[in-house]
Design a protein around this motif. Sequence first.
Motif, mmCIF file in Angstrom:
data_model
loop_
_atom_site.group_PDB
_atom_site.id
_atom_site.type_symbol
_atom_site.label_atom_id
_atom_site.label_comp_id
_atom_site.label_asym_id
_atom_site.label_seq_id
_atom_site.Cartn_x
_atom_site.Cartn_y
_atom_site.Cartn_z
ATOM 1 N N GLY A 141 -10.236 0.222 -9.297
ATOM 2 C CA GLY A 141 -10.261 1.088 -7.538
ATOM 3 C C GLY A 141 -10.732 -0.173 -6.876
ATOM 4 N N LEU A 142 -12.091 -0.497 -7.651
ATOM 5 C CA LEU A 142 -13.164 -1.744 -6.858
ATOM 6 C C LEU A 142 -12.518 -3.057 -6.977
ATOM 7 N N ARG A 143 -11.387 -3.540 -7.635
ATOM 8 C CA ARG A 143 -10.446 -5.121 -6.950
ATOM 9 C C ARG A 143 -9.489 -4.601 -5.585
ATOM 10 N N SER A 144 -9.248 -3.497 -5.695
ATOM 11 C CA SER A 144 -8.095 -3.594 -4.663
ATOM 12 C C SER A 144 -8.748 -2.753 -2.972
ATOM 13 N N THR A 145 -10.082 -3.077 -3.877
ATOM 14 C CA THR A 145 -10.450 -1.896 -2.274
ATOM 15 C C THR A 145 -11.481 -3.043 -1.166
ATOM 16 N N GLN A 146 -11.721 -4.337 -2.585
ATOM 17 C CA GLN A 146 -12.473 -5.710 -2.401
ATOM 18 C C GLN A 146 -11.568 -6.237 -1.403
ATOM 19 N N VAL A 147 -10.764 -6.313 -2.034
ATOM 20 C CA VAL A 147 -9.251 -7.256 -1.271
ATOM 21 C C VAL A 147 -9.396 -6.345 1.020
ATOM 22 N N ALA A 148 -9.242 -4.544 0.756
ATOM 23 C CA ALA A 148 -9.698 -4.633 2.422
ATOM 24 C C ALA A 148 -11.144 -5.127 2.529
ATOM 25 N N LEU A 149 -12.109 -5.003 1.400
ATOM 26 C CA LEU A 149 -12.878 -5.555 2.099
ATOM 27 C C LEU A 149 -13.170 -6.732 2.683
ATOM 28 N N ALA A 150 -12.485 -7.869 1.607
ATOM 29 C CA ALA A 150 -12.321 -9.260 2.506
ATOM 30 C C ALA A 150 -11.370 -9.427 4.043
#
Lengths: 328, 325
Positions: free
Chosen positions: A306-315
Motif C-alpha cells: 500500500g505504501l509503495r503505490s501511494t508513494q508514487v501518487a505522492l511523487a
Amino acid sequence: MKGLKVGMISFAHGHAYSYFHSLRQIPEVQIVGIADEVRSRVDSIVGEYGVPYFADYRELLAQDVDAVVICSENAHHAQMAIDAANAKKHVLCEKPLGTTLEEMERMIAACKDNGVQLMTAFPCRYLAAVVRAKEAVERGDIGDIVAIKGTNHGGNPGSWFIDKQLSGGGAAMDHTVHVMDLMNWLLQSKVTEVYAYAATLFQEDLGVDDAGMVHIKFENGVFAALDTSWSRPKSFPTWGDVTMEIVGTKGVISVDGFAQHNDLYSDEAGKGLWTYWGDDMDAYMVKDFVRALLQGEPVPVTGEDGLRSTQVALAAYESVKLGQPVAL
Amino acid sequence: MKIAVVGCGGMGHVHALEFAKMPNVELVGVCDIVPELAESLAQQTGTSAFTSFDAMMSSVEADIVSVAVPSYLHKELVIQAAAAGKHVICEKPIALNVEDAEEMVRVCEANGVQLFVGHVVRFFPEYAQIKHQIDAGQIGKVGVANAKRVGAHPGNVKSWYKEADKSGGVIVDLMVHDIDFMRWALGEVKSVYGMNKYDDDMDYALVTLVFESGAVANLEAFWGYPGSFHYTAEFAGTAGLVQSDSLKTQSLQIRNSEAEADGGNFVEIPQSPGYRNPYTVELEHFIGCIRDGIEPIVTARDACRALTIAAAAQESIRTGKAVLL
Ligand SMILES: NC(=O)c1ccc[n+]([C@@H]2O[C@H](COP(=O)([O-])OP(=O)(O)OC[C@H]3O[C@@H](n4cnc5c(N)ncnc54)[C@H](O)[C@@H]3O)[C@@H](O)[C@H]2O)c1
C-alpha cells in the motif's frame, strides 16, 4: 474450524458496503460491530442485519474482535489503523493506505510492533483477468515486459473525495494506486522516477485535481503511463475502467478488467448501461484476507504494498509542482 | 491538372491509383528507381514509367508532383519539384527534422508553389467527426485525451523503416498522425514528455502532450505489435466523451472456409469499407485547393508543428525531462 470476529470501522468509502456483504458470505466470519460517527451511513445495515453499532470506533476496538476493516476518509486511516493495532486487531485498510509517507510508515510499524497483520485493500489483484495476466507474465508468454499503458478512469466521486484535507488529493491520489499496485506486483521492480501532470479540467472550482497522467520508470528499465482521470461523464454507460496494455519483448497482454458486461438499454435509466457480470473481486479479496488470518499466514497484499503505490501518487504531486520528473 | 508521382511503393500506388480515377486530373507519369515497380504501376494506371525523377521531369509536363518516396528523401524531391515550379503533395512526415521542414516550406514559398502534406487522419471520417463534435461543443471543453496506433513493424517488409535516420522511427513516422490530429483538435502544445523502447524488433513509444488550454493527451504508438493494425482515440470533456476504436467499427467480415484445406485455418478479413476512402478525400481536397486557391484543411505549417512536437518527444526521451515548447 476456528472463526474470525470482524469489526468494520467507518462506511465513508462506499466499498465498505461491498466488503460488508462479502464478509457476510463467509461462514467463518462473525461481524461483531460497525463503528461510524455518521449513523445515517450505516443505519440500514445495522437495522437490517442486527449488527451492533458504535458511534466511536474505540468502543468497537474494546470488544472481542480479531480484525477490523477500515473504510474511513483517507486522512483518518492512519489513526484508526494504529489504534486498532495497539488494540491487537488485524487490519484491512481501504486504499490509499495513507496520505503521507510518514503516516504509512507509522501504520506499518504499529502493526508490526503489536504482532498484527496489515493488508491494503487492492481488490483489482483479484480480477480474474489480472490473475491470468500475472500467470502469463510469469510463464514468459510475452517475454520480458517493456512498457505498460494503464488507465483507471472514473467519474467524480464527490463527497469527501474532493476535500483535500480528508482525501489527501484528487484523481491522482484516488486512481494512481490501484493500477500502480498491479504494476508493482507484475514487475517486482522498484520505481525510480515519476513524472506527472494533474489539473482540474472537468469541473471548475473543484478543490482537487480531476485529470491526471502519471508516468513511471522502474529500476528494470520498464516504463509506464497511467491515466488516472475522473473523466467519465454522467452519460457514460459505466463508472469507469481498469485497463492495462502490457507490452513485452515477445507479445502483448491486454487487460480490460471490467469488459465482462452486457449492454443494457432501459428507458428508466435514460442511457445505455454496461452491466458487469464478471466475478466479484471484492468478495475474493475479503475471503483471502480472512483465509490468511485464519491460517496464520501472511496477508496477500501488505501495508508495504500500500505504501509503495501511494508513494508514487505522492511523487506525482511533487512532479506536478516541479513540472519535471522526480526521483524516488 | 497534370500530376506526376515519384516513388511507386506502397503510398505511390495509393496516390497514382487515386489520381488515375479522378476526372479532372491527368496522371502524366510515375517514377521509381526500381524499374519494375514504375512499370507495373504505369501499366495499372495507363501512364508512362520512368526510373529517375529528372528523366520524368524532362519528358512530361506536370502541374503537380506527388512525393511518395521514403521519408529521408522528401526534402530533396520536394525542393527539386518546387524549383521546377511544380506544386507539391508530399507524404507525411514532411521531413525528419524541423530545419529541413522549414527549408522546404521556404523554398516552396519562394517558388510560388503550394506544399501539401499527407496528414490523412484529418480525412478519416471517424476523426473528422470527432473534430466536428469537439468544435460543436458536444463534449464540452476537452480535458483528457488518449490515442493509440499500433501494428506490425513496417521495417520487416521495407527495411528503410528500421533505420532511424531514414524513417525517423515510430514517433516521427506513425505517432505524427495522432500528434497532428491532437493539435488540430486541442490547439497548441506547451510541453512534451516521452518514453520509448527501441530495438530491431520493436519501436514502442508513449508520449504525453500538455496543451496551452490545460488539456492533456497521452499517445501510444507501436511498431512490432503482434496483431492486426488498429487505432483508437478518446476525448473526455466537461460535458461528455467521444471514443473511436477501429476494431469495433469493422462493418464487414469476410470469412472463407476453403482455406481450411491448407493449414486447417480459415481466412478472416475484417474491413470497414466506404465509397470514398480517406486518401481519395485527402488528395481530391489538395487538388481542389490548388485549383481554387483555397487554404487546405492541413497546411505545411501544421506539418512543421507536428514534426516539432515529435522532435520534442525525442528530445524528452533523450534527456528524461519534460520539454517545453
Ligand atoms: N499517409 C499514410 O497513411 C502513409 C502510410 C504509409 C507510408 N506513408 C509515407 O509514405 C512514404 C513512402 O512510404 P512507403 O511505405 O510507400 O514506402 P515504400 O518503400 O513502399 O516506397 C518508397 C518507394 O520509393 C522508391 N524510391 C526511393 N528513392 C527514390 C528516388 N530517388 N526516386 C524515385 N523513387 C525512389 C523506392 O524504390 C520505393 O519503391 C513515407 O514517407 C511514409 O512515411 C504514409
